[in-house]
Scaffold this active site. Structure first.
Site, PDB file in Angstrom:
ATOM      1  CG  ASP A   1      -1.941   1.173   1.221  1.00  8.35           C
ATOM      2  OD1 ASP A   1      -2.256   1.535   0.094  1.00  8.35           O
ATOM      3  OD2 ASP A   1      -2.695   1.116   2.004  1.00  8.35           O
TER       4      ASP A   1
ATOM      5  CB  SER B   1      -6.478  -6.144   5.188  1.00 10.77           C
ATOM      6  OG  SER B   1      -5.680  -4.778   4.780  1.00 10.77           O
TER       7      SER B   1
ATOM      8  CG  HIS C   1      -6.556   2.584   8.182  1.00 10.76           C
ATOM      9  ND1 HIS C   1      -6.523   2.824   6.845  1.00 10.76           N
ATOM     10  CD2 HIS C   1      -5.680   3.713   8.812  1.00 10.76           C
ATOM     11  CE1 HIS C   1      -5.811   3.958   6.871  1.00 10.76           C
ATOM     12  NE2 HIS C   1      -5.278   4.205   7.825  1.00 10.76           N
TER      13      HIS C   1
ATOM     14  CG  ASN D   1     -11.739  -1.841   7.824  1.00  4.07           C
ATOM     15  OD1 ASN D   1     -11.875  -0.566   7.217  1.00  4.07           O
ATOM     16  ND2 ASN D   1     -10.355  -2.157   7.868  1.00  4.07           N
TER      17      ASN D   1
END
Lengths: 537, 60
Positions: free
Chosen positions: A132, A139, A192, A194
């Site tokens: 990324d 992830s 991050h 989610n």
């Protein structure tokens, strides 16, 4: 209402080649992914992989109900294009290479055919491993409990370690990986979270309910940082790695003008039914308890918001509050609310805790996950109130704070001593014999939930109660026939078939072991497997 | 359970909890001291140069 919810955690890791500060970060990151792909190809550790499928990505969709014009987007927001797939438009690779860096193929990969470099893959545990921008990213597969979220996040650290080992064994030299969020020289990269949220929940309710919570939860899940300001211009200890890199309250950006509440709206699931809340404010945690608290308390607060029961608190200046709290390890700082009241981060967290306790008690909610999170949340706030150092065995920033300040005291140093800066960095080194977090944990000084053996199992196996099970198991059993995979689809090419078969996984809780476990137990041929799978999608 | 025995149980739990924290804190501090005793062999050599070399490109 509970602490259980569908969650996935992403981590961008810091990466260097020692002694080569100018090495191209995208090339190094690709080397990590490629080296892991080679482990998979060798049948090592039962970790199968396939290429990622970009068809479902829509990074410019805003949760407030509008899409931004592609031409207006910052190039780094265009995450839905396969690197090098299109000419004339920014790609993840060309963005990372847009500085003074050489292109792939002209430096480290000189001797290699660059078309063979794997940038992006799906793993046998249902996770995604890819490059990324200029970082390798893991992830995690979707899971439904805070504990499972911790386990598959820790599995990501192990995947990265194995990838770096593999790179070295393959003759690619030494690559060092760091689970942190800044280089202390102006750059930050994210960890991050989610969370699956019903689309019926008003986004404005999420913003108002989450903002005071996000500004304050760092007191039990910050990773700690020696450095003040984006440039780390002053050698002062602060609670959060990320706080000084946030400049806005709400917005779509993730790389510039970062907002406390990110509005990216790509559910990777049935659009009308779900929203994927994309949380960018958090620090990457090495500690298992900090991760558990980060996910578990956020799940509970989302449930409060869904029930319309979030505490009515409004910070006068959320970005300033986030930073003021981060800058005060004594936790005494009180931040101003609209209306003039001032509360400390602990007091704000207590308001959320009380609301969650009240709701769970009145509805008789007592599943084990919820009970554990409520108990730990209260216990950690009690400790922080008495003396933050009492929580040094469970809160990452406090463990780091204690280590660096004890070192400074022992040798009569200021925090500006280069060795203190090195300890701050090396805290997050993923090597278990070098990383200071791991060295401390090996002495029993950090509470944990999972053993290394359990983490190793999670590297190889997906969670069983979400679509990650179908994705991961399919890659373990039928990888040669999977031509593409992403969060909500699997695409198969079967020899002799006239076209590819695409199986959609739009229900995140579909494709669980309960749903499809029998198909894997039956050891079907690939065409039979696809036939039985297709009607479910 | 009567109110009295409930509260005495609460009290002993609180004491246990306090002792537990004491033990954890002591063990944690011992771990920190122990690691600091051998920190020179763990830290990368040439701290200043190593930290200066940790340069990252932008991320999310």
């Amino acid at each position: 209402m509970s602490a259980r919810r569908l969650v996935g955690l992403e981590t961008e890791y810091g990466i260097i080649r020692p002694g080569m500060p100018k090495a191209n970060a995208t090339v190094l990151s690709a080397q990590i992914v490629d080296s892991y792909a080679q482990l998979v190809a060798q049948g090592d550790a039962r970790v199968q992989g396939a290429r990622w499928d970009y068809a479902d990505e829509s990074p410019l969709q805003d949760a407030r109900g509008f899409a931004i014009n592609r031409a207006d987007a910052h190039p780094s927001q265009l995450t839905d294009v396969e690197p090098d797939q299109q000419e004339g438009i920014w790609t993840a690779e060309s963005i990372a290479l847009s500085g003074n860096d050489a292109r792939i193929g002209s430096t480290l990969y000189q001797e290699k055919d660059t078309t063979d470099v794997v940038m992006n893959m799906v793993l046998g545990n249902g996770a995604r491993l890819y490059v990324d921008h200029a970082h390798p990213e893991y992830s995690s597969p979707e899971s439904t409990s805070p504990r499972a979220a911790v386990l598959w996040d820790q599995a990501g650290d192990e995947v990265m370690r194995r990838a770096a080992d593999s790179a070295q064994r393959l003759g690619g030299g030494q690559l060092l990986l760091y689970k942190n969020n800044t280089d202390n020289k102006s750059v930050s990269y994210g960890a991050h979270e989610n969370y699956l949220v019903p689309r019926a929940v008003e986004f404005s309710a999420l913003v108002s309910g989450l903002t005071p919570f996000f500004a304050t939860r760092q007191i039990f899940c910050g990773a700690g940082r020696v450095g003040r300001g984006m440039l780390g211009e002053r050698a002062e200890f602060q609670i959060s790695q990320r706080a000084d890199f946030f400049e806005a309250e709400v917005g779509l950006e993730t790389t510039i003008n970062r907002p406390i509440i990110n509005t990216r709206d790509e559910p990777h699931a049935v659009w009308d039914k779900y929203r994927r809340l994309h949380v960018i404010i958090g620090d990457a945690n090495l500690g298992q308890i900090s991760t558990l608290l980060r996910v578990g308390t956020t799940n509970l607060v989302l449930s409060l918001i869904e029930a319309g029961l979030a505490p009515a608190l409004e910070l006068e200046d959320p970005v300033a509050a986030l930073q003021q709290i981060s800058h005060d390890p004594s936790l005494a700082t009180a931040v101003r609310l609209r209306g003039g009241r001032r509360l400390s981060a602990i007091q704000i967290q207590r308001e959320y805790l009380l609301a969650a306790q009240g709701y769970c008690a009145s509805r008789g909610i007592e599943d084990a996950d919820t009970a554990e999170i409520l108990q730990r949340w209260e216990a950690v706030l009690d400790l922080l109130e008495r003396d933050p150092l009492l929580a040094a065995d469970q809160v990452d920033w406090i463990a780091k704070y204690k280590l660096v300040t004890s070192f400074a005291q022992r040798h009569g140093l200021g925090l500006d001593d280069p060795r203190i800066g090195l300890m701050d960095l090396q805290w997050a080194d993923l090597r278990q014999d070098k990383g200071l977090y791991y060295r401390l944990a090996a002495r029993g000084a950090m509470q944990s939930l999972f053993s290394q053996e359990q983490i190793n199992q999670a590297v190889a196996a997906p969670p069983e109660d979400t679509r990650a099970y179908l994705r991961g198991m399919t890659l373990q059993r039928y990888a040669p026939y999977v031509v593409a995979a992403n969060w909500d689809a699997l695409t198969f090419a079967v020899p002799g078939a006239r076209r590819v078969n695409r199986v959609f996984l739009s229900e995140p809780l579909g494709g669980s072991r309960k749903d499809v476990g029998r198909l894997f137990e039956a050891n079907l041929e690939i065409d039979e497997f696809i036939n039985k799978l297709a009607p479910r999608a | 359970m009567t109110q009295e025995s409930f509260s005495s149980r609460r009290q002993s739990e609180t004491q246990e909890h306090a002792e537990q924290i004491q033990v954890n804190t002591t063990g944690q501090s011992a771990g920190v001291d122990d690691l600091l005793d051998e920190i020179d062999s763990v830290l990368e050599s040439n701290a200043e140069e190593f930290v200066r070399g940790f340069v990252q490109k932008g991320g999310q």
